[in-house]
Design a protein around this motif. Structure first.
Motif: not given
Length: 122
Positions: A12-22, A28-31, A48-51, A59-62
């Protein structure tokens, strides 16, 4: 155990850390903001993002790795959609802190209300 202390499973802690890192990366927040509106194709996100497409795909992979988005294959197209569950977990985790902030702000408001105004009146 102290009041308010919790024991969490290591995954659970690892999942939360992964979420915060993303979520730490602004693009990524824009996506996620775009996906909050509706399911989208990679090409739409690129526009939309002009990338560049490879950048959006990275970014989608992360975001997929953090469980924040799902992908649906439709022939040659890939549709991405937001998965709200990890965000709900963050919301639940933040709830006690939000109550603490609300309590502090309420105390500040009471203090300011009790202060005399500029004319020396209370």
């Amino acid at each position: 155990m102290a009041l308010g202390a919790f024991i969490f499973h290591v995954s659970y802690i690892a999942d939360m850390a992964s979420t915060f890192e993303a979520l730490a990366e602004p693009r990524r927040r824009e996506i996620l903001d775009l996906l909050r509106e509706r399911e989208r194709l990679v090409g739409d996100l690129v526009t939309q993002l002009r990338l560049a497409q490879p950048t959006v795909s990275k970014h989608l992979k992360v975001l997929r790795g953090a469980g924040l988005v799902d992908v649906r294959h439709d022939a040659q197209r890939r549709w991405y959609r937001l998965r709200p569950e990890p965000l709900a977990e963050i919301e639940a985790w933040l709830a006690p802190y939000r109550r603490m902030w609300d309590t502090s702000l309420d105390a500040l408001e009471r203090h300011l209300d009790a202060m005399p105004d500029e004319k020396g009146q209370s």
